[in-house]
Scaffold this motif. Structure first.
Motif, PDB file in Angstrom:
ATOM      1  N   ILE A 118       0.835  -1.210   0.000  1.00  0.00           N
ATOM      2  CA  ILE A 118       0.000   0.000   0.000  1.00  0.00           C
ATOM      3  C   ILE A 118       0.866   1.256   0.000  1.00  0.00           C
ATOM      4  O   ILE A 118       0.626   2.208  -0.755  1.00  0.00           O
ATOM      5  N   VAL A 119       1.896   1.258   0.848  1.00  0.00           N
ATOM      6  CA  VAL A 119       2.803   2.414   0.897  1.00  0.00           C
ATOM      7  C   VAL A 119       3.501   2.598  -0.450  1.00  0.00           C
ATOM      8  O   VAL A 119       3.628   3.725  -0.954  1.00  0.00           O
ATOM      9  N   SER A 120       3.943   1.506  -1.061  1.00  0.00           N
ATOM     10  CA  SER A 120       4.616   1.592  -2.356  1.00  0.00           C
ATOM     11  C   SER A 120       3.672   2.103  -3.439  1.00  0.00           C
ATOM     12  O   SER A 120       4.059   2.936  -4.274  1.00  0.00           O
ATOM     13  N   ALA A 121       2.429   1.613  -3.428  1.00  0.00           N
ATOM     14  CA  ALA A 121       1.448   2.062  -4.423  1.00  0.00           C
ATOM     15  C   ALA A 121       1.196   3.555  -4.288  1.00  0.00           C
ATOM     16  O   ALA A 121       1.095   4.275  -5.296  1.00  0.00           O
ATOM     17  N   GLN A 122       1.098   4.041  -3.035  1.00  0.00           N
ATOM     18  CA  GLN A 122       0.898   5.480  -2.841  1.00  0.00           C
ATOM     19  C   GLN A 122       2.064   6.272  -3.419  1.00  0.00           C
ATOM     20  O   GLN A 122       1.860   7.300  -4.078  1.00  0.00           O
ATOM     21  N   PHE A 123       3.273   5.825  -3.161  1.00  0.00           N
ATOM     22  CA  PHE A 123       4.445   6.558  -3.632  1.00  0.00           C
ATOM     23  C   PHE A 123       4.475   6.621  -5.156  1.00  0.00           C
ATOM     24  O   PHE A 123       4.641   7.698  -5.742  1.00  0.00           O
ATOM     25  N   TYR A 151      13.394  18.720  -0.762  1.00  0.00           N
ATOM     26  CA  TYR A 151      12.434  17.620  -0.728  1.00  0.00           C
ATOM     27  C   TYR A 151      13.012  16.320  -1.284  1.00  0.00           C
ATOM     28  O   TYR A 151      12.316  15.295  -1.286  1.00  0.00           O
ATOM     29  N   GLY A 152      14.244  16.345  -1.775  1.00  0.00           N
ATOM     30  CA  GLY A 152      14.870  15.134  -2.286  1.00  0.00           C
ATOM     31  C   GLY A 152      14.394  14.723  -3.655  1.00  0.00           C
ATOM     32  O   GLY A 152      14.618  13.573  -4.069  1.00  0.00           O
ATOM     33  N   LEU A 153      13.764  15.624  -4.390  1.00  0.00           N
ATOM     34  CA  LEU A 153      13.236  15.291  -5.706  1.00  0.00           C
ATOM     35  C   LEU A 153      14.308  15.323  -6.798  1.00  0.00           C
ATOM     36  O   LEU A 153      14.016  15.001  -7.951  1.00  0.00           O
ATOM     37  N   ASP A 154      15.535  15.723  -6.432  1.00  0.00           N
ATOM     38  CA  ASP A 154      16.628  15.708  -7.398  1.00  0.00           C
ATOM     39  C   ASP A 154      17.336  14.359  -7.431  1.00  0.00           C
ATOM     40  O   ASP A 154      18.178  14.121  -8.299  1.00  0.00           O
ATOM     41  N   LYS A 155      16.980  13.459  -6.501  1.00  0.00           N
ATOM     42  CA  LYS A 155      17.629  12.150  -6.419  1.00  0.00           C
ATOM     43  C   LYS A 155      16.960  11.167  -7.364  1.00  0.00           C
ATOM     44  O   LYS A 155      15.824  11.371  -7.803  1.00  0.00           O
ATOM     45  N   PRO A 156      17.645  10.070  -7.697  1.00  0.00           N
ATOM     46  CA  PRO A 156      17.006   9.015  -8.511  1.00  0.00           C
ATOM     47  C   PRO A 156      15.782   8.433  -7.786  1.00  0.00           C
ATOM     48  O   PRO A 156      15.682   8.468  -6.552  1.00  0.00           O
ATOM     49  N   LEU A 157      14.874   7.878  -8.571  1.00  0.00           N
ATOM     50  CA  LEU A 157      13.617   7.382  -8.020  1.00  0.00           C
ATOM     51  C   LEU A 157      13.812   6.299  -6.948  1.00  0.00           C
ATOM     52  O   LEU A 157      13.124   6.338  -5.916  1.00  0.00           O
ATOM     53  N   PRO A 158      14.734   5.327  -7.120  1.00  0.00           N
ATOM     54  CA  PRO A 158      14.918   4.332  -6.047  1.00  0.00           C
ATOM     55  C   PRO A 158      15.352   4.949  -4.728  1.00  0.00           C
ATOM     56  O   PRO A 158      14.903   4.530  -3.649  1.00  0.00           O
ATOM     57  N   LEU A 159      16.216   5.963  -4.770  1.00  0.00           N
ATOM     58  CA  LEU A 159      16.636   6.634  -3.541  1.00  0.00           C
ATOM     59  C   LEU A 159      15.481   7.420  -2.926  1.00  0.00           C
ATOM     60  O   LEU A 159      15.350   7.490  -1.693  1.00  0.00           O
ATOM     61  N   GLN A 160      14.659   8.027  -3.775  1.00  0.00           N
ATOM     62  CA  GLN A 160      13.483   8.726  -3.264  1.00  0.00           C
ATOM     63  C   GLN A 160      12.541   7.755  -2.552  1.00  0.00           C
ATOM     64  O   GLN A 160      11.985   8.068  -1.491  1.00  0.00           O
ATOM     65  N   ALA A 167      13.345   4.836  -1.129  1.00  0.00           N
ATOM     66  CA  ALA A 167      13.959   4.404   0.127  1.00  0.00           C
ATOM     67  C   ALA A 167      13.826   5.484   1.196  1.00  0.00           C
ATOM     68  O   ALA A 167      13.528   5.189   2.370  1.00  0.00           O
ATOM     69  N   SER A 168      14.028   6.732   0.815  1.00  0.00           N
ATOM     70  CA  SER A 168      13.874   7.842   1.763  1.00  0.00           C
ATOM     71  C   SER A 168      12.418   7.975   2.237  1.00  0.00           C
ATOM     72  O   SER A 168      12.151   8.230   3.412  1.00  0.00           O
ATOM     73  N   TYR A 169      11.484   7.758   1.300  1.00  0.00           N
ATOM     74  CA  TYR A 169      10.057   7.836   1.646  1.00  0.00           C
ATOM     75  C   TYR A 169       9.687   6.745   2.656  1.00  0.00           C
ATOM     76  O   TYR A 169       8.966   6.996   3.632  1.00  0.00           O
ATOM     77  N   LEU A 170      10.185   5.518   2.443  1.00  0.00           N
ATOM     78  CA  LEU A 170       9.913   4.432   3.386  1.00  0.00           C
ATOM     79  C   LEU A 170      10.499   4.747   4.757  1.00  0.00           C
ATOM     80  O   LEU A 170       9.851   4.518   5.794  1.00  0.00           O
TER      81      LEU A 170
END
Length: 327
Positions: A17-22, A59-68, A70-73
């Protein structure tokens, strides 16, 4: 081992669910930073691109999507659900201020719906051929066809405007803010929202409980109890009802998600400042971090209720507790 596997299933579901939201948030058209900042982001992007670039790094939006991701989790696990641009405060704090008011409506509504569906459903299933049972079943079947918010509007029209028995909205009386808090006033303002939720929740549970009792009455142990000369009341209470109760408990937990969604709409109808009104405001102001955080917290509450229902199911049904029935 079985308990660990159950916890692992809930953890996997929550992770999905968390992944789907992201990823749904990132898949939306437009700039993710605009979604975070709201409508003011469009003005900021055209007038101050340097500030937009700074915020993108913040906000970390300049990082690659996988790092974003991981940071979100990591932030989500630690209860940091983002910052609301509308309220200018942390999302988690806003939700914790509003969630108790939604739970204040949910708990009595669930308790009332379970009590009346158990009582009336057992009676209706046991006296299936009686005329009063047919009228009661017809009433709940009609009630089941009504959306919760339509039923709320009907109650407002009948008991709020028509008879003027209960307030039509709000959480406290309008008037002098210094008049203090009264439990009686709070109960009067809760009456119609709780009644709307309880009636909506009772309708489906009653129909399922009645069907379960009708199936149980044909079982051999029930026929044996009747043949032994036990009174109908004793057979219904001590032989039929305990065997239908696990299904009602499971149904109550499974329908919690439906009741939560109904509560959100009913809160808007009655101007009850809980999660429903909060999510409505988040949609209207395009406050996506607040909306995502609200969905996540409500999802966690529904999963917690399902876990509690599993424990209660095992407590009242020896077949599940011993591993001979279900899992």
């Amino acid at each position: 081992m079985r308990r660990f596997s159950g916890l692992a299933r809930y953890a996997v579901v929550l992770l999905v669910i968390v992944s789907a939201q992201f990823f749904l948030f990132r898949a939306m058209p437009g700039d993710p930073l605009i979604h975070v900042l709201g409508e003011e982001g469009y003005l900021l992007a055209s007038m101050n691109p340097e500030e937009m670039a700074r915020l993108r790094v913040e906000y970390g939006l300049d990082k690659p999507l996988p790092l974003q991701f991981a940071s979100y989790l990591w932030e989500t696990v630690h209860g940091r659900l983002g910052w609301s641009s509308t309220w200018n405060m942390p999302v988690f704090k806003i939700i914790m201020d509003r969630l108790p008011w939604t739970l204040l409506l949910m708990f009595p509504s669930i308790m009332l719906s379970v009590f009346f569906s158990a009582l009336l459903g057992t009676w209706a299933g046991w006296t299936n051929d009686s005329l009063p049972q047919k009228w009661v079943s017809g009433f709940f079947l009609l009630l089941y066809s009504f959306p919760g918010y339509c039923l709320a509007l009907l109650l407002v029209a009948a008991l709020g405007f028509g008879c003027a028995i209960f307030p039509t909205g709000g959480m406290v009386p309008l008037g002098n803010p210094g008049q203090g808090f009264s439990l009686l006033d709070a109960a009067r303002h809760m009456a119609l929202p709780v009644l709307s939720l309880a009636l909506s929740g009772t309708a489906y549970k009653f129909l399922v409980m009645k069907s379960a009792v009708m199936d149980i009455t044909d079982q051999e142990y029930v026929l044996t109890a009747v043949a032994k000369g036990l009174s109908p009341f004793r057979v219904a209470v001590f032989h039929v009802f305990p065997n239908a109760l696990p299904q009602l408990i499971h149904l109550a937990a499974m329908s919690l998600g439906h009741m939560v969604s109904g509560a959100l709409l009913i809160e808007v109808v009655f101007s009850w400042n809980g999660m429903g009104v909060l999510m409505h405001e988040a949609v209207m102001t395009r406050d996506y971090p607040l909306l995502m955080g609200s969905f996540l917290v409500l999802t966690f509450c529904v999963m917690l209720a399902n876990a509690l229902a599993d424990l209660l199911h095992k407590a009242v049904d020896p077949r599940v507790r011993d591993g001979a029935y279900g899992a």
